[in-house]
Design a protein around this motif. Structure first.
Motif, PDB file in Angstrom:
ATOM      1  N   ALA A 233       0.863  -1.218   0.046  1.00  0.00           N
ATOM      2  CA  ALA A 233      -0.114   0.022  -0.045  1.00  0.00           C
ATOM      3  C   ALA A 233       0.859   1.383  -0.100  1.00  0.00           C
ATOM      4  O   ALA A 233       0.366   2.381  -0.652  1.00  0.00           O
ATOM      5  N   ILE A 234       1.868   1.140   0.684  1.00  0.00           N
ATOM      6  CA  ILE A 234       2.665   2.552   0.829  1.00  0.00           C
ATOM      7  C   ILE A 234       3.167   3.032  -0.256  1.00  0.00           C
ATOM      8  O   ILE A 234       3.232   3.993  -0.757  1.00  0.00           O
ATOM      9  N   PRO A 235       4.151   2.028  -1.033  1.00  0.00           N
ATOM     10  CA  PRO A 235       4.727   2.285  -2.242  1.00  0.00           C
ATOM     11  C   PRO A 235       3.459   2.630  -3.516  1.00  0.00           C
ATOM     12  O   PRO A 235       3.758   3.910  -4.039  1.00  0.00           O
ATOM     13  N   LEU A 236       2.752   1.995  -3.593  1.00  0.00           N
ATOM     14  CA  LEU A 236       1.612   2.379  -4.626  1.00  0.00           C
ATOM     15  C   LEU A 236       0.651   3.715  -4.049  1.00  0.00           C
ATOM     16  O   LEU A 236       0.630   4.358  -5.097  1.00  0.00           O
ATOM     17  N   GLY A 237       0.513   3.786  -2.912  1.00  0.00           N
ATOM     18  CA  GLY A 237      -0.136   5.179  -2.656  1.00  0.00           C
ATOM     19  C   GLY A 237       0.551   6.414  -2.603  1.00  0.00           C
ATOM     20  O   GLY A 237       0.287   7.259  -3.153  1.00  0.00           O
ATOM     21  N   ILE A 238       2.113   6.138  -2.548  1.00  0.00           N
ATOM     22  CA  ILE A 238       2.716   7.474  -2.897  1.00  0.00           C
ATOM     23  C   ILE A 238       3.179   7.545  -4.313  1.00  0.00           C
ATOM     24  O   ILE A 238       3.027   8.867  -4.828  1.00  0.00           O
ATOM     25  N   LEU A 239       3.200   6.543  -5.048  1.00  0.00           N
ATOM     26  CA  LEU A 239       3.122   6.705  -6.584  1.00  0.00           C
ATOM     27  C   LEU A 239       1.920   7.157  -7.066  1.00  0.00           C
ATOM     28  O   LEU A 239       2.047   8.338  -7.925  1.00  0.00           O
ATOM     29  N   SER A 240       0.790   6.852  -6.596  1.00  0.00           N
ATOM     30  CA  SER A 240      -0.612   7.290  -7.242  1.00  0.00           C
ATOM     31  C   SER A 240      -0.676   8.794  -6.728  1.00  0.00           C
ATOM     32  O   SER A 240      -1.323   9.539  -7.589  1.00  0.00           O
ATOM     33  N   GLY A 241      -0.289   9.208  -5.427  1.00  0.00           N
ATOM     34  CA  GLY A 241      -0.477  10.454  -5.132  1.00  0.00           C
ATOM     35  C   GLY A 241       0.536  11.523  -5.599  1.00  0.00           C
ATOM     36  O   GLY A 241       0.107  12.586  -5.924  1.00  0.00           O
TER      37      GLY A 241
END
Length: 321
Positions: free
Chosen positions: A114-122
């Motif tokens: 979740a953390i890498p994907l959330g950072i990339l998406s944001g």
């Protein structure tokens, strides 16, 4: 901070009392009792069953049964399991650590994704990266966990045979050996990953939305106007503030995974508290049912307290006094 923690513990006392009363009354409202199934046995002696009921206090008024049960529960004694013929805590202890390990591994997988994907998406919102991650999140939101878990079990447990399809450890390995630890981990991966791939979607959306909101805040614009490198803007200003809601939900995530393991443990035949709870309900083993619900409720209250403590520790500006 210590005054806040003490107040919260004091507030938990009436909450636990009310929870115990509700749990006990709901258990007593279930049809029949632990001896009802034996009445179907043609060899059963009705007089003997009635004597056992009287001996166990099952015919006493509900308030006497509750007072006796609550008094023993405060001392850590939840009685005897009618099904297993052993103390309830011994039955639960065999399953508790399996559920705890499953919840911790699931949590690790959830945040690793979740953390890498959330950072990339944001950070790269409205790009193909953001659209891909958001599409995965929407797909995860719309997929029931039991259907996804069955698909994962079929593909990786049966078709490819990469992971065991049930149990918590190989019965052939000796406890305490390195092979035993490897087998434990191997049995954890598939159910934990199946849960994490669905549970991660909400965390991704929380983190993505927080990053997008913080990117346009005044303190971020001020940092950029002062010439702060973009990498420092993201790490020290945007991400630090964006992680606050994620940290606040950590306690809820842990207790939610422990309490919500019924479906996963049933599908993967994983011997944890969730599977024990279902079997105890079907067998009308009220002692085990009430003990599991009480332990889950207490863990939820502790998770709420943990979330508040973590939130104030992550951001020094927030102090709950």
């Amino acid at each position: 901070m210590w005054k806040f923690i003490l107040r919260r513990f004091l507030v938990m006392i009436p909450q636990l009392f009310l929870l115990s009363l509700i749990v006990f009354m709901m258990a007593k409202a279930m049809p029949g009792d632990a001896l009802s199934g034996q009445e179907l046995n043609p060899k059963a002696n009705p007089a003997e069953l009635e004597r056992i009921r009287e001996e166990l206090g099952l015919n006493d008024p509900w308030y006497q049964q509750y007072a006796r049960w609550a008094g023993n529960a405060v001392q850590g004694d939840f009685g005897i399991s009618y099904t297993h013929k052993t103390p309830v805590m011994d039955v639960i202890e065999d399953r508790l650590w399996n559920t705890v390990f499953l919840a911790l591994v699931t949590l690790i997988f959830t945040y690793m994704l979740a953390i890498p994907l959330g950072i990339l998406s944001g950070r790269y919102n409205d790009t193909w990266i953001d659209k891909s991650v958001t599409g995965y999140s929407y797909l995860g939101f719309g997929t029931p966990i039991f259907i996804f878990a069955l698909i994962m079990l079929f593909i990786f447990g049966f078709a490819l045979d990469w992971f065991p399809s049930g149990g918590s450890v190989d019965s052939k390995v000796e406890e305490g050996t390195f092979a035993y630890v490897v087998s434990k981990i191997n049995h954890l991966i598939l159910p934990a990953l199946s849960t994490a791939l669905i549970a991660t979607t909400s965390t991704i959306q929380y983190l993505r939305n927080e990053i997008i909101d913080n990117k346009i805040k005044d303190f971020v614009r001020t940092a950029r106007s002062k010439g702060v490198p973009e990498s420092n803007v993201y790490s020290r200003h945007i991400l630090r503030n964006s992680f606050l809601p994620i940290a606040a939900f950590l306690g809820y995530e842990i207790t939610g995974l422990i309490g919500g393991s019924v479906i996963i443990e049933t599908i993967f035949s994983y011997p944890g508290l969730g599977q024990l709870f279902l079997s105890s309900v079907s067998l009308r083993d009220f002692s085990v049912v009430t003990a599991i619900v009480m332990m889950t409720g207490f863990a939820t209250l502790l998770g709420t307290l943990l979330s508040d403590i973590i939130l104030s520790a992550v951001d020094p500006r927030i102090r709950i006094e």
